[in-house]
Enzyme design. Structure first.
Site, short mmCIF file in Angstrom:
data_model
loop_
_atom_site.label_atom_id
_atom_site.label_comp_id
_atom_site.label_asym_id
_atom_site.label_seq_id
_atom_site.Cartn_x
_atom_site.Cartn_y
_atom_site.Cartn_z
N PHE A 19 45.32 46.14 28.53
CA PHE A 19 44.62 47.42 28.71
C PHE A 19 45.55 48.51 29.27
O PHE A 19 45.84 49.51 28.59
CB PHE A 19 43.41 47.16 29.63
CG PHE A 19 42.85 48.36 30.33
CD1 PHE A 19 42.66 49.57 29.65
CD2 PHE A 19 42.50 48.28 31.68
CE1 PHE A 19 42.13 50.68 30.32
CE2 PHE A 19 41.98 49.38 32.34
CZ PHE A 19 41.81 50.58 31.66
N ASP A 39 54.75 39.80 25.99
CA ASP A 39 53.33 39.51 26.23
C ASP A 39 52.99 38.23 25.48
O ASP A 39 53.39 38.05 24.33
CB ASP A 39 52.46 40.68 25.71
CG ASP A 39 51.06 40.68 26.32
OD1 ASP A 39 50.36 39.67 26.18
OD2 ASP A 39 50.68 41.69 26.92
N ASN A 40 52.24 37.34 26.12
CA ASN A 40 51.84 36.10 25.41
C ASN A 40 50.49 36.26 24.72
O ASN A 40 49.95 35.28 24.19
CB ASN A 40 51.84 34.90 26.37
CG ASN A 40 50.77 35.02 27.45
OD1 ASN A 40 50.09 36.04 27.54
ND2 ASN A 40 50.62 33.99 28.26
N ALA A 82 52.32 42.05 33.34
CA ALA A 82 51.77 40.75 32.89
C ALA A 82 51.15 40.02 34.06
O ALA A 82 51.76 39.89 35.12
CB ALA A 82 52.88 39.90 32.27
N TYR A 149 43.71 34.98 42.92
CA TYR A 149 44.28 36.14 42.20
C TYR A 149 44.83 37.15 43.21
O TYR A 149 45.98 37.60 43.11
CB TYR A 149 43.21 36.79 41.32
CG TYR A 149 43.60 38.15 40.80
CD1 TYR A 149 44.60 38.29 39.84
CD2 TYR A 149 42.97 39.31 41.27
CE1 TYR A 149 44.97 39.55 39.37
CE2 TYR A 149 43.33 40.57 40.81
CZ TYR A 149 44.33 40.68 39.85
OH TYR A 149 44.71 41.92 39.40
N VAL A 192 31.74 46.84 35.18
CA VAL A 192 30.52 47.61 35.28
C VAL A 192 30.52 48.77 34.28
O VAL A 192 29.52 49.03 33.61
CB VAL A 192 30.27 48.08 36.74
CG1 VAL A 192 31.35 49.02 37.24
CG2 VAL A 192 28.92 48.75 36.87
N ARG A 274 25.27 40.33 43.95
CA ARG A 274 26.11 39.17 43.60
C ARG A 274 27.02 38.84 44.76
O ARG A 274 27.54 39.75 45.43
CB ARG A 274 26.94 39.49 42.35
CG ARG A 274 26.12 39.46 41.10
CD ARG A 274 26.97 39.40 39.88
NE ARG A 274 27.79 40.58 39.71
CZ ARG A 274 28.35 40.92 38.55
NH1 ARG A 274 28.18 40.17 37.50
NH2 ARG A 274 29.08 42.00 38.47
N GLY A 276 30.45 37.49 46.66
CA GLY A 276 31.89 37.50 46.39
C GLY A 276 32.44 38.85 45.95
O GLY A 276 33.57 38.92 45.48
#
Ligand SMILES: NC(=O)c1ccc[n+]([C@@H]2O[C@H](COP(=O)([O-])OP(=O)(O)OC[C@H]3O[C@@H](n4cnc5c(N)ncnc54)[C@H](O)[C@@H]3O)[C@@H](O)[C@H]2O)c1
Length: 314
Positions: A19, A39-40, A82, A149, A192, A274, A276
């Site tokens: 993106f 890029d993979n 990446a 992450y 969102v 939600r 988290g």
């Protein structure tokens, strides 16, 4: 701004088919750069990239590819985007996350040792802060990553800083807040906006989790691309800069703005909150403004309007 420095400059963009990366690649090509994308294609797509004589796509995994030093050798600027992106994804698979985000980053920085690279711009994330204890969030805000992450992006930053100090690799880190724009896959950051646009396109009601008072700093992708160029030309090695809009919008406000822009006759529904998700987020961008001359140009309504025009036009 010395954008002419990108003319004929060789640039390596890891994650360039994704993106943000594909928007950066288009801008670099427009400025006359020679661009190699590594890029993979795990989430990125070749179709996100234009067919262009100054663009080469190397389809390979950053964590394992041979000859990384050769790719870096001729580059003047390296943009490192990446990553395995996403908190939930990292909780499901922390190993792939660490492989790309930590090992891949280390391999890239190490390949830049003793090279001619003038700047390595690392795409970091505001996720490293965790829940904000004060707003707006400045660079020295406490860091408490709440997913693998977030932790791996933070590790990528620490390695970048040490690569600058110990190896003289000129790394600069940009901590993005919630980036939006096209091409946009559904993901946890911009989810969102893409979900709301999809619902609006179909004329469906919008669902907000919780009361809609939770807030985010949404920054348009062209402003993030500009921040990368500014950091390549002016960022101080070893430094990190917040990149956001410097404002925050509640999800309720976002829904109203999007309904207004699209002119759709739909309702806003509410579902239980939600777990988290951080409650609020807003970047303090004064360091990036001072040091890089960064100034976000696209207001939320304008960016959303541009996206909607492209969505309905395509
Ligand atoms: N989108 C956001 O709001 C946001 C916010 C904060 C930080 N970031 C950071 O910005 C960068 C770009 O994110 P994006 O939103 O464009 O996501 P994206 O998933 O569209 O882009 C990531 C790209 O990296 C590639 N990739 C993944 N693993 C790879 C590997 N092992 N080897 C080579 N390529 C690999 C993917 O195919 C993809 O093209 C990431 O580093 C992300 O952590 C994004």
């Amino acid at each position: 701004m010395a954008h002419e420095r990108f003319e004929n400059a060789r640039c390596l963009v890891t994650g360039g088919a994704g993106f943000i990366g594909s928007n950066l690649v288009r801008r670099l090509l427009h400025l006359g750069a020679e661009v190699t994308v590594l890029d993979n294609l795990v989430t990125g797509k070749a179709a996100n990239l234009p067919s262009h004589p100054r663009l080469t796509l190397v389809e390979a995994d950053l964590a394992t590819v041979y000859g990384l030093a050769d790719l870096v050798r001729d580059a003047r600027f390296v943009f490192h985007l990446a990553a395995q992106v996403g908190n939930l994804k990292s909780i499901e698979d922390a190993t792939t996350d660490a492989s790309t985000n930590v090992i891949g980053s280390i391999r890239l920085y190490q390949s830049c040792r003793d090279s001619q690279v003038e700047k390595v711009v690392y795409s970091s994330s505001s996720a490293m802060f965790g829940e904000a204890v004060s707003l707006p969030v400045a660079e020295d805000h406490p860091q408490r990553p709440e997913s693998f992450y977030a932790l791996s992006k933070m590790a990528g930053e620490h390695y970048a800083r040490l690569a600058a100090e110990l190896w003289s690799v000129p790394t600069v880190c940009l901590r993005y807040f919630n980036v939006y724009g096209l091409p946009m896959e559904r993901n946890e950051y911009t989810g969102v906006i893409s979900i709301f646009f999809e619902q609006l396109r179909r004329g469906q009601d919008l669902t907000i989790y919780g009361d809609g008072s939770q807030s985010r700093d949404f920054v348009y992708v062209s402003d993030v691309v500009e921040a990368n160029l500014l950091a390549a030309l002016g960022g101080s090695p070893g430094e990190a800069y917040n990149i956001g809009s410097g404002t925050r919008s509640t999800i309720g406000q976002l829904a109203s703005t999007m309904i207004e822009i699209t002119g759709r006759d739909v309702e806003v529904l509410h579902a239980p909150p939600r777990r988290g998700e951080v409650r609020d987020s807003q970047a303090d961008i004064s360091r990036a403004a001072r040091a890089l001359g960064y100034q976000p140009r696209v207001e939320l309504a304008a960016g959303l309007g541009e996206m909607w025009n492209e969505i309905v036009g395509s």
